[in-house]
Design a protein around this motif. Structure first.
Motif, PDB file in Angstrom:
ATOM      1  N   ARG A 181      -3.477 -14.436 -28.349  1.00 44.41           N
ATOM      2  CA  ARG A 181      -4.784 -14.940 -28.777  1.00 44.41           C
ATOM      3  C   ARG A 181      -5.038 -14.560 -30.226  1.00 44.41           C
ATOM      4  O   ARG A 181      -4.348 -13.729 -30.795  1.00 44.41           O
ATOM      5  CB  ARG A 181      -5.872 -14.374 -27.865  1.00 44.41           C
ATOM      6  CG  ARG A 181      -5.666 -14.846 -26.418  1.00 44.41           C
ATOM      7  CD  ARG A 181      -6.730 -14.369 -25.506  1.00 44.41           C
ATOM      8  NE  ARG A 181      -7.870 -15.280 -25.612  1.00 44.41           N
ATOM      9  CZ  ARG A 181      -8.924 -15.222 -24.827  1.00 44.41           C
ATOM     10  NH1 ARG A 181      -9.010 -14.304 -23.904  1.00 44.41           N
ATOM     11  NH2 ARG A 181      -9.917 -16.058 -24.979  1.00 44.41           N
ATOM     12  N   GLY A 182      -6.043 -15.199 -30.808  1.00 45.82           N
ATOM     13  CA  GLY A 182      -6.414 -14.908 -32.188  1.00 45.82           C
ATOM     14  C   GLY A 182      -5.445 -15.521 -33.171  1.00 45.82           C
ATOM     15  O   GLY A 182      -4.826 -16.548 -32.912  1.00 45.82           O
ATOM     16  N   SER A 183      -5.270 -14.866 -34.313  1.00 43.06           N
ATOM     17  CA  SER A 183      -4.417 -15.423 -35.366  1.00 43.06           C
ATOM     18  C   SER A 183      -2.961 -15.539 -34.926  1.00 43.06           C
ATOM     19  O   SER A 183      -2.236 -16.414 -35.396  1.00 43.06           O
ATOM     20  CB  SER A 183      -4.518 -14.584 -36.638  1.00 43.06           C
ATOM     21  OG  SER A 183      -4.054 -13.277 -36.405  1.00 43.06           O
ATOM     22  N   SER A 184      -2.514 -14.707 -34.000  1.00 35.50           N
ATOM     23  CA  SER A 184      -1.143 -14.801 -33.484  1.00 35.50           C
ATOM     24  C   SER A 184      -0.906 -16.126 -32.776  1.00 35.50           C
ATOM     25  O   SER A 184       0.205 -16.645 -32.775  1.00 35.50           O
ATOM     26  CB  SER A 184      -0.851 -13.661 -32.517  1.00 35.50           C
ATOM     27  OG  SER A 184      -0.924 -12.427 -33.168  1.00 35.50           O
ATOM     28  N   ALA A 185      -1.941 -16.678 -32.180  1.00 37.77           N
ATOM     29  CA  ALA A 185      -1.816 -17.955 -31.464  1.00 37.77           C
ATOM     30  C   ALA A 185      -1.463 -19.089 -32.410  1.00 37.77           C
ATOM     31  O   ALA A 185      -0.728 -20.006 -32.038  1.00 37.77           O
ATOM     32  CB  ALA A 185      -3.111 -18.269 -30.722  1.00 37.77           C
ATOM     33  N   ARG A 186      -1.957 -19.053 -33.625  1.00 38.28           N
ATOM     34  CA  ARG A 186      -1.644 -20.102 -34.610  1.00 38.28           C
ATOM     35  C   ARG A 186      -0.264 -19.917 -35.221  1.00 38.28           C
ATOM     36  O   ARG A 186       0.383 -20.880 -35.604  1.00 38.28           O
ATOM     37  CB  ARG A 186      -2.708 -20.123 -35.703  1.00 38.28           C
ATOM     38  CG  ARG A 186      -4.028 -20.691 -35.237  1.00 38.28           C
ATOM     39  CD  ARG A 186      -5.018 -20.804 -36.373  1.00 38.28           C
ATOM     40  NE  ARG A 186      -5.382 -19.514 -36.954  1.00 38.28           N
ATOM     41  CZ  ARG A 186      -6.256 -18.659 -36.418  1.00 38.28           C
ATOM     42  NH1 ARG A 186      -6.852 -18.961 -35.301  1.00 38.28           N
ATOM     43  NH2 ARG A 186      -6.532 -17.526 -37.020  1.00 38.28           N
ATOM     44  N   LYS A 187       0.197 -18.690 -35.320  1.00 36.31           N
ATOM     45  CA  LYS A 187       1.497 -18.420 -35.945  1.00 36.31           C
ATOM     46  C   LYS A 187       2.657 -19.026 -35.159  1.00 36.31           C
ATOM     47  O   LYS A 187       3.699 -19.311 -35.715  1.00 36.31           O
ATOM     48  CB  LYS A 187       1.701 -16.919 -36.116  1.00 36.31           C
ATOM     49  CG  LYS A 187       0.794 -16.343 -37.175  1.00 36.31           C
ATOM     50  CD  LYS A 187       1.016 -14.875 -37.353  1.00 36.31           C
ATOM     51  CE  LYS A 187       0.067 -14.355 -38.426  1.00 36.31           C
ATOM     52  NZ  LYS A 187       0.187 -12.933 -38.643  1.00 36.31           N
ATOM     53  N   VAL A 188       2.477 -19.215 -33.859  1.00 34.07           N
ATOM     54  CA  VAL A 188       3.511 -19.805 -33.012  1.00 34.07           C
ATOM     55  C   VAL A 188       3.695 -21.289 -33.332  1.00 34.07           C
ATOM     56  O   VAL A 188       4.785 -21.822 -33.216  1.00 34.07           O
ATOM     57  CB  VAL A 188       3.135 -19.635 -31.525  1.00 34.07           C
ATOM     58  CG1 VAL A 188       4.121 -20.330 -30.621  1.00 34.07           C
ATOM     59  CG2 VAL A 188       3.031 -18.164 -31.173  1.00 34.07           C
ATOM     60  N   LEU A 189       2.621 -21.930 -33.754  1.00 33.19           N
ATOM     61  CA  LEU A 189       2.636 -23.374 -33.991  1.00 33.19           C
ATOM     62  C   LEU A 189       3.142 -23.690 -35.390  1.00 33.19           C
ATOM     63  O   LEU A 189       3.009 -22.883 -36.309  1.00 33.19           O
ATOM     64  CB  LEU A 189       1.220 -23.923 -33.804  1.00 33.19           C
ATOM     65  CG  LEU A 189       0.554 -23.539 -32.471  1.00 33.19           C
ATOM     66  CD1 LEU A 189      -0.889 -23.993 -32.460  1.00 33.19           C
ATOM     67  CD2 LEU A 189       1.327 -24.101 -31.298  1.00 33.19           C
ATOM     68  N   GLU A 190       3.728 -24.864 -35.546  1.00 34.87           N
ATOM     69  CA  GLU A 190       4.251 -25.263 -36.854  1.00 34.87           C
ATOM     70  C   GLU A 190       3.140 -25.388 -37.889  1.00 34.87           C
ATOM     71  O   GLU A 190       3.302 -25.015 -39.033  1.00 34.87           O
ATOM     72  CB  GLU A 190       5.010 -26.577 -36.736  1.00 34.87           C
ATOM     73  CG  GLU A 190       6.350 -26.422 -36.041  1.00 34.87           C
ATOM     74  CD  GLU A 190       7.134 -27.705 -36.004  1.00 34.87           C
ATOM     75  OE1 GLU A 190       6.922 -28.571 -36.877  1.00 34.87           O
ATOM     76  OE2 GLU A 190       7.965 -27.848 -35.098  1.00 34.87           O
ATOM     77  N   ASN A 191       2.011 -25.936 -37.495  1.00 35.61           N
ATOM     78  CA  ASN A 191       0.869 -26.091 -38.391  1.00 35.61           C
ATOM     79  C   ASN A 191      -0.086 -24.928 -38.147  1.00 35.61           C
ATOM     80  O   ASN A 191      -0.786 -24.892 -37.146  1.00 35.61           O
ATOM     81  CB  ASN A 191       0.168 -27.425 -38.135  1.00 35.61           C
ATOM     82  CG  ASN A 191      -1.046 -27.634 -39.013  1.00 35.61           C
ATOM     83  OD1 ASN A 191      -1.438 -26.757 -39.773  1.00 35.61           O
ATOM     84  ND2 ASN A 191      -1.638 -28.798 -38.907  1.00 35.61           N
ATOM     85  N   ARG A 192      -0.137 -23.994 -39.052  1.00 39.97           N
ATOM     86  CA  ARG A 192      -0.974 -22.794 -38.869  1.00 39.97           C
ATOM     87  C   ARG A 192      -2.444 -23.028 -39.172  1.00 39.97           C
ATOM     88  O   ARG A 192      -3.250 -22.116 -39.086  1.00 39.97           O
ATOM     89  CB  ARG A 192      -0.427 -21.654 -39.720  1.00 39.97           C
ATOM     90  CG  ARG A 192       0.937 -21.230 -39.237  1.00 39.97           C
ATOM     91  CD  ARG A 192       1.435 -20.034 -39.948  1.00 39.97           C
ATOM     92  NE  ARG A 192       2.780 -19.721 -39.472  1.00 39.97           N
ATOM     93  CZ  ARG A 192       3.444 -18.670 -39.823  1.00 39.97           C
ATOM     94  NH1 ARG A 192       2.934 -17.809 -40.670  1.00 39.97           N
ATOM     95  NH2 ARG A 192       4.653 -18.459 -39.356  1.00 39.97           N
ATOM     96  N   GLU A 193      -2.795 -24.268 -39.521  1.00 36.58           N
ATOM     97  CA  GLU A 193      -4.196 -24.601 -39.795  1.00 36.58           C
ATOM     98  C   GLU A 193      -4.886 -25.217 -38.575  1.00 36.58           C
ATOM     99  O   GLU A 193      -6.054 -25.557 -38.638  1.00 36.58           O
ATOM    100  CB  GLU A 193      -4.270 -25.572 -40.977  1.00 36.58           C
ATOM    101  CG  GLU A 193      -3.685 -25.014 -42.266  1.00 36.58           C
ATOM    102  CD  GLU A 193      -4.364 -23.719 -42.699  1.00 36.58           C
ATOM    103  OE1 GLU A 193      -5.608 -23.643 -42.646  1.00 36.58           O
ATOM    104  OE2 GLU A 193      -3.647 -22.776 -43.069  1.00 36.58           O
ATOM    105  N   VAL A 194      -4.171 -25.358 -37.461  1.00 32.35           N
ATOM    106  CA  VAL A 194      -4.730 -25.942 -36.246  1.00 32.35           C
ATOM    107  C   VAL A 194      -5.795 -24.991 -35.681  1.00 32.35           C
ATOM    108  O   VAL A 194      -5.577 -23.783 -35.624  1.00 32.35           O
ATOM    109  CB  VAL A 194      -3.623 -26.186 -35.202  1.00 32.35           C
ATOM    110  CG1 VAL A 194      -4.182 -26.727 -33.910  1.00 32.35           C
ATOM    111  CG2 VAL A 194      -2.580 -27.138 -35.762  1.00 32.35           C
ATOM    112  N   PRO A 195      -6.946 -25.520 -35.248  1.00 34.00           N
ATOM    113  CA  PRO A 195      -8.007 -24.665 -34.710  1.00 34.00           C
ATOM    114  C   PRO A 195      -7.709 -24.205 -33.282  1.00 34.00           C
ATOM    115  O   PRO A 195      -8.273 -24.700 -32.311  1.00 34.00           O
ATOM    116  CB  PRO A 195      -9.242 -25.564 -34.763  1.00 34.00           C
ATOM    117  CG  PRO A 195      -8.692 -26.944 -34.613  1.00 34.00           C
ATOM    118  CD  PRO A 195      -7.357 -26.923 -35.305  1.00 34.00           C
ATOM    119  N   VAL A 196      -6.799 -23.238 -33.163  1.00 31.95           N
ATOM    120  CA  VAL A 196      -6.355 -22.728 -31.861  1.00 31.95           C
ATOM    121  C   VAL A 196      -6.538 -21.221 -31.846  1.00 31.95           C
ATOM    122  O   VAL A 196      -6.205 -20.551 -32.820  1.00 31.95           O
ATOM    123  CB  VAL A 196      -4.867 -23.092 -31.640  1.00 31.95           C
ATOM    124  CG1 VAL A 196      -4.295 -22.369 -30.451  1.00 31.95           C
ATOM    125  CG2 VAL A 196      -4.697 -24.590 -31.491  1.00 31.95           C
TER     126      VAL A 196
END
Length: 95
Positions: free
Chosen positions: A59-74
């Motif tokens: 969860r948190g910022s680590s959740a975005r790091k997994v995705l190719e686009n780190r700007e996705v609101p996840v």
């Protein structure tokens, strides 16, 4: 990482454009030691998990790091499907 269980899918035909192509799952936290009820939440699936499977979630910022686009609101991403959990039961011995 948190141990969770997939309890459903989410379909949203209208959503933030950057979320197009992501599979969304309804996740229920599992607390083996306190056995308390936790609230469900939605997470992006990065590993192909399905309903009923136990998964690892970040969860948190680590959740975005997994995705190719780190700007996705996840703020939650499923990063692993658990094969087995070995539980050690804590016991308090009274004198």
């Amino acid at each position: 990482m948190i141990i969770e269980k997939v309890v459903g899918n989410v379909w949203a035909t209208r959503k933030e454009e950057s979320l197009n192509g992501f599979k969304l799952l309804v996740i229920k936290p599992i607390d083996y030691y306190h056995e308390k009820e936790e609230n469900t939440f939605v997470a992006v699936d990065s590993v192909g998990a399905g309903i009923g499977e136990q998964v690892l979630v970040v969860r948190g910022s680590s959740a975005r790091k997994v995705l190719e686009n780190r700007e996705v609101p996840v703020d939650a991403t499923v990063i692993g499907i658990i094969d087995e959990i070995e539980r050690i039961i804590k016991r308090v011995l009274e004198n």
